[in-house]
Design a protein around this motif. Structure first.
Motif, mmCIF file in Angstrom:
data_model
loop_
_atom_site.group_PDB
_atom_site.id
_atom_site.type_symbol
_atom_site.label_atom_id
_atom_site.label_comp_id
_atom_site.label_asym_id
_atom_site.label_seq_id
_atom_site.Cartn_x
_atom_site.Cartn_y
_atom_site.Cartn_z
ATOM 1 N N PHE A 1 0.875 -1.167 0.000
ATOM 2 C CA PHE A 1 0.000 0.000 0.000
ATOM 3 C C PHE A 1 0.915 1.221 0.000
ATOM 4 C CE2 PHE A 1 -3.775 1.983 2.506
ATOM 5 C CZ PHE A 1 -4.067 2.770 1.428
ATOM 6 N N SER B 1 0.818 4.202 -1.362
ATOM 7 C CA SER B 1 0.349 5.589 -1.155
ATOM 8 C C SER B 1 0.302 5.908 0.328
ATOM 9 C CB SER B 1 -1.024 5.836 -1.766
ATOM 10 O OG SER B 1 -1.474 4.742 -2.453
ATOM 11 N N TYR C 1 2.172 9.031 2.156
ATOM 12 C CA TYR C 1 1.435 9.962 3.015
ATOM 13 C C TYR C 1 2.089 10.068 4.385
ATOM 14 C CZ TYR C 1 -2.799 10.669 0.202
ATOM 15 O OH TYR C 1 -3.692 11.049 -0.742
ATOM 16 N N ARG D 1 5.539 11.648 4.452
ATOM 17 C CA ARG D 1 5.453 13.095 4.262
ATOM 18 C C ARG D 1 5.187 13.765 5.596
ATOM 19 N NH1 ARG D 1 0.194 14.982 1.435
ATOM 20 N NH2 ARG D 1 -0.513 14.237 3.446
ATOM 21 N N GLU E 1 14.289 19.059 14.898
ATOM 22 C CA GLU E 1 15.413 19.873 14.447
ATOM 23 C C GLU E 1 15.397 21.241 15.117
ATOM 24 O OE1 GLU E 1 15.534 20.669 10.300
ATOM 25 O OE2 GLU E 1 17.704 20.873 10.271
ATOM 26 N N TYR F 1 -6.919 10.431 10.399
ATOM 27 C CA TYR F 1 -7.221 9.917 9.068
ATOM 28 C C TYR F 1 -6.569 8.556 8.854
ATOM 29 C CZ TYR F 1 -7.264 9.728 3.958
ATOM 30 O OH TYR F 1 -7.423 9.339 2.662
ATOM 31 N N MET G 1 -9.582 1.788 -0.682
ATOM 32 C CA MET G 1 -9.449 3.216 -0.964
ATOM 33 C C MET G 1 -9.874 3.465 -2.412
ATOM 34 S SD MET G 1 -6.031 5.306 -0.285
ATOM 35 C CE MET G 1 -6.038 6.905 0.422
ATOM 36 N N PHE H 1 -7.985 10.424 -3.928
ATOM 37 C CA PHE H 1 -6.708 11.087 -4.177
ATOM 38 C C PHE H 1 -6.875 12.456 -4.824
ATOM 39 C CE2 PHE H 1 -5.220 6.621 -4.254
ATOM 40 C CZ PHE H 1 -4.333 6.725 -3.226
ATOM 41 N N PRO I 1 18.625 25.701 11.873
ATOM 42 C CA PRO I 1 18.024 26.128 13.138
ATOM 43 C C PRO I 1 19.070 26.770 14.052
ATOM 44 C CG PRO I 1 18.178 23.741 13.031
ATOM 45 C CD PRO I 1 18.510 24.251 11.681
#
Lengths: 400, 131
Positions: free
Chosen positions: A119, A121, A125, A128, A138, A180, B1, B6, B31
């Motif tokens: 999976f 995607s 996600y 990201r 940081e 989600y 899905m 999307f 930073p």
């Protein structure tokens, strides 16, 4: 007719070397055997030659993903040995970083699980959004991976109002996205069908084989060092231990997503109740002869450091028991009677960190298949012999 | 899905600024607590060797070049440095400092070396060293 198939040592699930030798009957795994020792680095032996302060950075480099957990576990133990009490604000910041690390580690794992389940995607996600928490880390510590925020007696970097505001804002985004993923991970039919029933580990087996962390909690055992033996300030922070009772990879996914939510709550509580004051106390250079066992709930499970001091500024013995090592026995059980195609998924589900877990070297004779394990003392003897009984150190020539 | 899920995400990314920057021409800000490479301010160094003692990578070397005139030489081996900033924490007089450079690569590790020759400073250490 049964066959023996070696899987690994190059990359059975994650990009680290560990070998599994499975005996298969058709497609079904009947017997599994783990082969370890491809990533031994002699960290424990090296730790005996470094001072208490130098060892913080060595411990941090045991692992990249849970660098803070090893450093905190070590520092807590040394603080007990030196009989010093870090100030409250220091402890709050230390726990804050450890919860942020848990968020980043669980998000990383969710991505890997999505990838192993096909999976991709979901993987993209999640990774990201992992950048958000990496950015927070940081801004707090200055670096993305080795935060180096711990020092004996407290932490090294303070938080200001601007940073607190930034963290709270980013937390809102992470909360929404995680909700989600919770919906997606538990209701998406093809994802659930791939994960449900894979790598079954019953509650009795999980307890008998001493599984730790999300692997144990997914089998319905509410065990968490943060609750059972609270260290630092966990006794004043409200949170719940998350469990699932499906005993499979789906359960481990659900436990991790629920723990994400708990971690967001903990982070918010810590930031809103951050006490004022100093962040560190000055440690002594030497520790009295004593021994201590330090426990810490790393993202992958319980991390144990055993530290023995002999009155000098160096530890006499430092033993690291990483969570992955405790989960190996349970992994063998999970692999049995499963399919070959499930090996990467089951393996990834314990979130293995091989570089944390490798603590012994086994030498296998290629011809006779005979195995000998090298002990710590013989390793020490060997190193003394190779250096002609002189300390290496500064006179040493660099190999390049 | 379902595939339709999307579409909002796709449209959102179509009209978004790129997440990356054109690196060699534009650079991101590091930073404020970023740990770059350590450097020495020789006018403050009292040659107490605290940094040499605490460096986990043994990257700092202090040698005495002239005993009578109290001259010292400090060499920092950046090829061994792990950029942990422990030397900055250990320094009682703030003589060790961190810069915020991150483009520090070289073709040869022997070039990654910096050296200071200085006379020992007479600076009173702070009462409570920074931890």
């Amino acid at each position: 007719m049964s066959f023996e198939i070696p899987i690994g040592p190059q990359h059975p699930a994650l990009k680290e070397p560990v070998g599994v030798r499975v005996t298969v009957d058709g497609e079904i795994i009947r017997e599994a055997d783990l082969r370890l020792g491809y990533n031994h680095r002699g960290v424990e032996k090296l730790a005996e030659q470094k001072t208490w302060i130098q060892n913080i950075y060595l411990m941090e480099r045991i692992c990249g993903i849970c660098s803070h957990s090893h450093a905190t576990c070590y520092v807590q133990g040394v603080e007990k040995l030196m009989e010093i009490e870090p100030p409250k604000r220091g402890l709050y910041i230390r726990i804050l970083v450890s919860e942020l690390e848990r968020v980043h580690s669980h998000l990383l794992w969710l991505g890997v699980a999505g990838h192993e389940a096909g999976f991709d995607s979901f993987f993209m996600y999640v990774w990201r959004d992992r950048e958000i928490v990496m950015d927070i880390l940081e801004t707090i510590s200055g670096n993305r991976v080795h935060y180096a925020i711990n020092t004996i007696g407290g932490v090294r970097r303070d938080l200001n109002e601007l940073q607190i505001k930034h963290i709270l804002e980013s937390l809102e985004v992470l909360r929404q996205r995680s909700a989600y993923y919770q919906k997606l991970g538990t209701t998406e039919p093809s994802f659930v069908a791939r994960l449900a029933g894979v790598g079954y580990l019953s509650k009795e087996d999980a307890i008998a084989l001493c599984a730790v962390g999300p692997t144990l909690r997914a089998s319905g055992v509410p065990m968490d060092v943060r609750k059972d033996d609270p260290y630092a300030v966990y006794d004043e922070v409200p949170f719940e231990v998350c469990t699932a009772d499906t005993c499979d990879v789906l359960g481990r996914t659900v436990v991790r997503i629920k723990e994400l939510m708990q971690s967001y709550n903990i982070i918010e509580y810590l930031l809103k109740n951050l006490p004022a004051g100093p962040i560190a106390v000055r440690p002594p250079r030497k520790a009295k002869p004593n021994e201590v066992v330090s426990r810490y709930e790393a993202p992958r499970g319980e991390n144990i450091h055993y530290i023995k001091s002999n009155g000098s500024d160096k530890p006499e013995r430092l033993k690291v028991r990483a969570p992955t090592l405790a989960n190996y026995a349970a992994t063998i059980k999970m692999l049995k009677n499963g399919f070959i195609a499930d090996v990467p998924l089951i393996f990834a589900a314990i979130d293995p960190c091989i570089c944390c877990a490798e603590r012994s070297v086994a030498i296998v004779d290629a011809r006779s298949q005979k195995e000998t394990v090298v002990t710590m003392s013989s390793l020490g003897q060997l190193s003394l012999k190779n250096t002609n009984y002189k300390a290496r150190k500064r006179e040493a020539e660099w190999p390049l | 899905m379902k595939l339709g899920v999307f579409i909002p995400e796709l449209l959102h990314h179509l009209f978004k600024k790129p997440a990356t920057v054109d690196y060699p021409f534009k650079k991101l800000e590091v930073p404020p607590d970023f740990r770059g490479s350590p450097y020495l301010r020789p006018e403050l160094c009292i040659a107490c060797r605290a940094c040499e003692r605490d460096c986990p990578a043994e990257a700092i070397e202090i040698t005495s070049t002239n005993e009578a005139e109290k001259k010292f030489r400090m060499v920092i081996h950046y090829d061994r440095c792990i950029h942990c900033a422990q030397c900055v924490d250990s320094c009682p007089t703030d003589a060790m400092q961190m810069d915020n450079l991150f483009e520090i690569s070289d073709y040869d590790r022997h070039h990654l070396k910096k050296q200071w020759d200085y006379a020992r400073a007479i600076v009173k250490p702070k009462a409570e060293p920074k931890t």
